[in-house]
Design an enzyme around this catalytic site. Structure first.
Site, PDB file in Angstrom:
ATOM      1  N   LYS A 164     -36.757  -5.734  63.908  1.00 21.54           N
ATOM      2  CA  LYS A 164     -35.752  -6.633  63.686  1.00 21.54           C
ATOM      3  C   LYS A 164     -35.619  -7.863  64.486  1.00 21.54           C
ATOM      4  CE  LYS A 164     -32.925  -3.488  66.683  1.00 21.54           C
ATOM      5  NZ  LYS A 164     -31.893  -2.290  66.998  1.00 21.54           N
ATOM      6  N   ARG A 221     -20.956   3.705  66.854  1.00 23.79           N
ATOM      7  CA  ARG A 221     -20.268   2.547  67.561  1.00 23.79           C
ATOM      8  C   ARG A 221     -19.455   3.039  68.625  1.00 23.79           C
ATOM      9  NH1 ARG A 221     -19.555  -2.893  67.090  1.00 23.79           N
ATOM     10  NH2 ARG A 221     -21.711  -2.830  66.991  1.00 23.79           N
ATOM     11  N   ASP A 225     -23.921   0.964  70.587  1.00 23.38           N
ATOM     12  CA  ASP A 225     -24.571   1.485  69.641  1.00 23.38           C
ATOM     13  C   ASP A 225     -25.535   2.571  70.000  1.00 23.38           C
ATOM     14  OD1 ASP A 225     -23.122  -0.120  68.024  1.00 23.38           O
ATOM     15  OD2 ASP A 225     -24.807  -1.418  67.266  1.00 23.38           O
ATOM     16  N   GLU A 273     -28.244  -0.617  71.254  1.00 25.42           N
ATOM     17  CA  GLU A 273     -27.806  -2.024  71.428  1.00 25.42           C
ATOM     18  C   GLU A 273     -26.522  -2.005  72.391  1.00 25.42           C
ATOM     19  OE1 GLU A 273     -27.338  -4.389  67.657  1.00 25.42           O
ATOM     20  OE2 GLU A 273     -29.114  -3.860  66.899  1.00 25.42           O
ATOM     21  N   ASN A 284     -23.427  -4.819  72.217  1.00 22.51           N
ATOM     22  CA  ASN A 284     -22.847  -5.740  71.660  1.00 22.51           C
ATOM     23  C   ASN A 284     -21.716  -6.282  72.420  1.00 22.51           C
ATOM     24  OD1 ASN A 284     -24.032  -5.508  68.807  1.00 22.51           O
ATOM     25  ND2 ASN A 284     -23.681  -3.575  69.251  1.00 22.51           N
TER      26      ASN A 284
END
Length: 314
Positions: A161, A211, A274, A282, A284
């Site tokens: 990614k 999340r 995440d 991740e 965020n």
């Protein structure tokens, strides 16, 4: 006089009101009596040493057909505001960085900016988690396609990614020997001129990309598992995934507790972690989402919990 809340966001006319977390935050702020002011990032400017902006008075409604009214713009020192929510979506490009520098100037002049602008500049959403590598899947970040190709060979299968996208954009899953490997790596790295991330493929993605929202270092007790659509490997709602309610596990609480001192120190008051399985993928920080989905599935007020934190820590 009511408190004044500014929001820096993408064009409000273009949001999806049923799903938009920034709208959820604004609706809650309005319910609490805040006076709302709306800015695009390009409305911010400096006049000498003063951080300023062309703000528009804003009224919001929980109506999917008619969700906002903005007034005429007015040039104003940002120091007239009590709090600014920086909610512009990635990419974190040169324009975004400049906006955060102007917001740092506003912060120095007494405005509370959430999240802290210096942290938004420093905490890349893909890279920041690597400060805790023991919590993450095996990861390699490189611009050299050969290094990324070697990682795929080592892992047997990997997720590739870019570092600056969102919503599942430009995410690839490659197995060792995949004939598309060269073109994917050339595209992601722009022929070796741009960094990309390769992560170990986690089969538990079938259970969802989860999340967990974190307010002031504390996890909100309700989370959202984003389940990939049939034939997909991306759980992102923007990529067609579906949301299912999920409680925050003890393992996830332990991860939050480990991250909390750093999040608080950096002024990262609103964060979305995440998880795939038990691995942190991740952190965020720019405009964490899923408020509306969690509210709808769990019958809670996620934005209310955030403002409870914000007002309790003022």
């Amino acid at each position: 006089m009511s408190a004044r809340l500014g929001v820096v966001m993408d064009p409000i006319a273009a949001i999806k009101p049923r799903k938009d977390s920034t709208l959820a935050l604004l609706l809650e702020a309005q319910r609490r009596g805040y006076e709302l002011w709306y800015f695009l990032a390009t409305d911010l400017y400096a006049d000498g040493g003063a951080a300023c902006g062309r703000g528009r008075p804003l009224t919001v409604r929980d109506d999917v057909h008619d969700w906002y009214t903005v007034g005429e713009p007015r040039a104003m020192p940002l120091a007239e505001l009590d709090t600014i929510l920086m909610r512009e979506d990635p990419p974190v490009d040169a324009g975004y960085i400049s906006a955060t520098q102007l917001l740092s100037l506003a912060e120095a002049q007494g405005v509370r900016v959430v999240n802290r602008p210096a942290a938004l500049r420093d905490a890349n959403e893909k890279l920041f988690a690597l400060h805790w590598p023991h919590l993450c899947p095996a990861t390699r970040v490189a611009a050299d396609p050969a290094l990324l190709r070697g990682f795929i060979a080592e892992q047997g299968k990997a997720v590739l990614k870019p570092l600056d996208a969102m919503g599942g954009a430009s995410i690839f899953v490659l197995a060792d020997g995949d004939p598309n490997t060269s073109v994917v790596l050339e595209t992601l790295t722009d022929g070796g001129r741009r960094y990309a991330m390769a992560q170990e493929y986690l089969p538990r993605i079938d259970e969802g990309d989860k999340r967990v929202l974190v307010f002031g270092g504390e996890p909100f007790p309700h989370a959202l598992a984003r389940i990939p659509a049939r034939g997909e490997t991306r759980g992102n709602l923007a990529a067609g995934g579906r949301g299912e309610a999920a409680p925050v596990t003890e393992r996830e609480r332990a991860v939050c507790a480990e991250l909390a001192p750093t999040l608080r120190e950096r002024g990262l008051e609103l964060v979305g972690l995440d998880f795939i399985g038990e691995r942190l993928t991740e952190i965020n920080v720019t405009s964490p989402t899923c408020f509306r989905e969690i509210d709808a599935l769990c019958g809670v007020n996620t934005a209310g919990a955030f403002f409870d934190h914000l007002e309790g820590s003022a």
